[in-house]
Scaffold this active site. Structure first.
Site, mmCIF file in Angstrom:
data_model
loop_
_atom_site.group_PDB
_atom_site.id
_atom_site.type_symbol
_atom_site.label_atom_id
_atom_site.label_comp_id
_atom_site.label_asym_id
_atom_site.label_seq_id
_atom_site.Cartn_x
_atom_site.Cartn_y
_atom_site.Cartn_z
ATOM 1 C CD GLU A 167 -19.739 11.017 -1.419
ATOM 2 O OE1 GLU A 167 -18.978 11.231 -0.473
ATOM 3 O OE2 GLU A 167 -19.627 11.629 -2.506
ATOM 4 C CE1 TYR A 169 -27.143 10.375 -3.865
ATOM 5 C CE2 TYR A 169 -25.013 11.295 -3.287
ATOM 6 C CZ TYR A 169 -26.279 10.895 -2.919
ATOM 7 O OH TYR A 169 -26.683 11.010 -1.612
ATOM 8 N NE ARG A 217 -18.453 14.562 -2.425
ATOM 9 C CZ ARG A 217 -17.820 14.732 -1.264
ATOM 10 N NH1 ARG A 217 -17.148 15.858 -1.040
ATOM 11 N NH2 ARG A 217 -17.862 13.806 -0.329
ATOM 12 C CG HIS A 255 -25.494 6.675 0.186
ATOM 13 N ND1 HIS A 255 -24.942 7.360 1.256
ATOM 14 C CD2 HIS A 255 -25.866 7.636 -0.710
ATOM 15 C CE1 HIS A 255 -24.983 8.658 1.016
ATOM 16 N NE2 HIS A 255 -25.526 8.858 -0.167
ATOM 17 C CD GLN A 353 -26.918 10.309 18.825
ATOM 18 O OE1 GLN A 353 -25.898 10.129 19.463
ATOM 19 N NE2 GLN A 353 -28.074 10.510 19.407
ATOM 20 C CG ASP A 654 -31.511 11.792 21.242
ATOM 21 O OD1 ASP A 654 -31.856 12.938 21.599
ATOM 22 O OD2 ASP A 654 -31.678 11.372 20.080
#
Length: 687
Positions: A167, A169, A217, A255, A353, A654
């Site tokens: 990801e 990092y 990972r 990201h 969300q 929401d």
């Protein structure tokens, strides 16, 4: 039904009861004093059957934190919290792994006033800062930080370790030529770029003396042009095997990537191919000789159901499946499946969300469809609240009413649910019409099944008004969840037949093409694919644009403000708006509306020019107002009630808030609070 998913498995020396792992998620509660919330969260997932729980990343140093609320494995003040978590999971019969974490250039000086570090001083669009390039001394110290963290985790009793190397990092940054521009022993060609992550793996294994499994990972694909190639990725996986990784888990994307990975628009199982490639690579013969016993490969990312997990495992495309958000939606996924109750699983709908969007804002994480997630410690008394012998009425069968009825009935109360429409679901049923949100209908179906199982009496097409309000007299408490109505706007021409409110536009799209089957109308010649003009560009307006543009209709989306879809979550908004642009949706901001005519909408645009937006249909999506008639009636009569969801207020409304308020109001009734002004408790915390 889940023979492969529920089959026993092994990672290194660790025997596991199934192939379903709970993947790492930062929760935002790691820094809370005492650690009760963290321990309660993980213990509930252990009781729910997760074969192995991987914690949210625990930073190996302050400079490596990804936010203000991370835990720190090498700092004494976090020792008691982590120890409490380990003991709680073990007491619940589970196993837990600590994820060792360093954000690298995804850190920020805003967190602790510390300049982030990275292999090279390459700015990050994600953290919006430029890191300091690590010196050789920094690199040696960071490797030691990982080793100390591994040793400490083992002393605290963690059953396994996971090294975060995906990801985008720090470890992933060293492997990528985009972020590693060094020309020393730690960068340059692929072998040197891989030296740091492999050194970390070696140090972690040495620090634990092989006493517990180490999962690495890695990134299955960075989804960044010019980053690590496919060939290098496969070669790195083989290097991990050589260096003794006990399992390889696959992450996907950075990201900063412009490719969606976890949003609801991404097809379920879209990234399983990454795991399949790695599994083939680590099992391939080396120099003609059979490979040594390879470590298991763990697939993750956009796998949301046990059915899909079973299919992937049965096909041999991965050895384990890592589920993250699904364990937020339902802590007992595995336990329910093992008990033959898979239909009772509350599904993750990939809305992001209450989970990812909150994590990106450094808030506490929860789940839209399971408001208890992350708050198990706060809400622990709800499970033992006595509801037997008491009866309650819930008025409204949208998200707030459904959760209120479920919570009350689960505590043993007799519940009658009144719904004015022919079906349950409210605004959620409208949302299920939107491409990508089809799973919202599965949430409604889940609640329908649960309410039947719990004995809730559902009375459809029963509106409570002045003539029937006496029907509520026998109940010991009433929850008003009557929801919202479309906001009316005052524009000349609103009475024209081309004007439609958004519920009709979604439920009866034929009406917008001139063919209204409910009224027996006929389509106007040549207009079946005419333009849709949408007044209002918040979340609802964007949904309507998505709905019609997917049908091939030309769409103009307009708003008075300066931002389209302003309150859509950070992780999703850019994906949806990009899709709308790709489908040719015209998006206008700063609009002043004039009037509606038979041929469309007259506006004044941002430059002050008067303009006709030609349209066959005009859809009003200008917001919502509370359906407050019943609550006003009850309050005037002095009858106690809880008013929740859209019926209470539309500001900030929401589905996350609606579900949460439903649960909180039910808890209040169970405690004996017949009436209150809900409900600040349980809101996301920004400490």
């Amino acid at each position: 039904m889940f023979d492969h998913a529920l089959r026993r498995g092994r990672i290194g020396t660790l025997e596991l009861p199934s192939r379903i792992i709970m993947g790492s998620m930062h929760l935002g509660i790691e820094s809370e004093p005492g650690g009760e919330a963290l321990a309660a969260f993980y213990a509930e997932r252990a009781r729910g059957g997760a074969a192995l729980i991987v914690t949210g990343g625990s930073a190996v140093s302050r400079e490596g934190a990804g936010g203000r609320h991370y835990s720190f494995i090498n700092e004494p003040q976090d020792e008691s919290k982590l120890l409490r978590t380990v003991r709680a999971v073990h007491d619940a019969g589970g196993r837990i792994a600590l994820q060792l974490f360093h954000a690298g250039r995804y850190g920020s000086p805003e967190y602790f006033g510390i300049e982030p570090v990275a292999p090279s001083a390459v700015p990050s669009r994600f953290s919006r800062c430029t890191p300091r390039a690590m010196t050789p001394e920094d690199i040696a110290r960071t490797i030691e930080d990982f080793a100390r963290g591994a040793h400490r985790a083992r002393e605290l009793g963690f059953d396994a370790l996971e090294i975060m190397g995906s990801e985008g990092y720090l470890l992933n940054q060293f492997l990528s030529p985009l972020t590693n521009r060094r020309d020393d022993e730690w960068g340059g060609d692929f072998e040197r770029r891989g030296r740091f992550p492999l050194a970390v793996l070696d140090a972690v294994r040495a620090a634990t003396d092989g006493a517990c499994p180490v999962i690495y990972r890695m990134s299955g694909t960075d989804l960044m042009p010019g980053s690590t190639t496919e060939e290098e990725t496969l070669a790195f996986a083989r290097m991990l095997v050589t260096h003794g990784a006990d399992a390889i888990e696959l992450g996907v994307g950075w990201h900063e990537s412009s490719v969606p990975t976890v949003q609801l628009t991404v097809a379920p199982g879209a990234w399983v191919g990454c795991a399949e490639q790695i599994k083939r690579a680590v099992r391939a013969p080396v120099h003609g000789a059979p490979a040594a016993q390879p470590p298991p490969v763990i697939a993750s990312t956009r796998i949301g159901t046990l059915e899909l997990a079973e299919h992937v495992l049965a096909d041999g495309r991965a050895d384990f499946i890592s589920l993250a958000r699904p364990f937020l939606a339902d802590a007992a996924i595995v336990a329910k499946a093992r008990a033959g109750q898979a239909e009772r699983i509350n599904l993750c709908i990939a809305c992001n969300q209450a989970c990812i969007d909150r994590s990106l804002r450094d808030l506490t994480v929860s789940c839209m469809v399971n408001p208890r997630a992350g708050r198990e410690w706060e809400w622990r008394e709800a499970s033992s609240a006595a509801g037997g012998g008491r009866s309650f009425a819930v008025v409204g069968g949208g998200p707030a009413g459904l959760e209120a009825a479920r919570t009350l009935a689960e505590a043993g109360a007799r519940v009658v649910l009144y719904e004015a429409q022919r079906e349950l679901g409210g605004q959620f049923r409208l949302a299920s019409r939107i491409p990508g949100k089809e799973d919202f209908a599965r949430t409604i179906a889940y609640f329908e099944r649960e309410l039947r199982r719990l004995g809730v009496e559902i009375r459809l097409q029963r509106r409570i008004d002045a003539g029937s309000v006496a029907d509520l007299d026998p109940y010991g408490g009433v929850i008003v969840a009557s929801g919202v109505v479309p906001r009316k706007i005052a524009l000349p021409g609103m009475e024209l037949p081309i004007v439609h409110e958004y519920p009709d536009a979604l439920l009866r799209p034929d009406a917008t093409s001139g063919l209204d089957r409910s009224a027996g109308g006929e389509a106007r010649s040549g207009t079946s694919g005419g333009r849709i003009a949408i007044i209002g560009a918040g979340g609802i307006g964007v949904d309507v644009a998505h709905f019609y543009s997917r049908q091939g209709r030309p769409v103009t989306l307009m708003c008075r403000g300066n931002v389209i879809g302003e309150h859509i979550g950070r992780s999703t908004r850019w994906v949806i708006l990009r899709e709308l642009r790709e489908r040719g949706v015209e998006m206008l901001t700063g609009v002043a509306y004039g009037h509606i005519a038979a041929e469309g909408v007259w506006i004044r645009d941002r430059e002050g020019a008067e303009r006709l937006i030609e349209a066959q249909a005009v859809v009003i999506a200008a917001g919502q107002d509370s359906e407050a008639a019943l609550s006003a009636l009850l309050q005037r009569s002095g009858r106690p009630c809880h008013v929740i969801g859209g019926a209470r207020a539309t500001d900030g409304l929401d589905a996350v808030r609606a579900f949460r308020e439903g649960a909180l109001a039910a808890r209040a009734l169970l405690r004996g609070d017949s009436s209150s002004e809900p409900l600040p408790a349980g809101a996301p915390r920004d400490r």
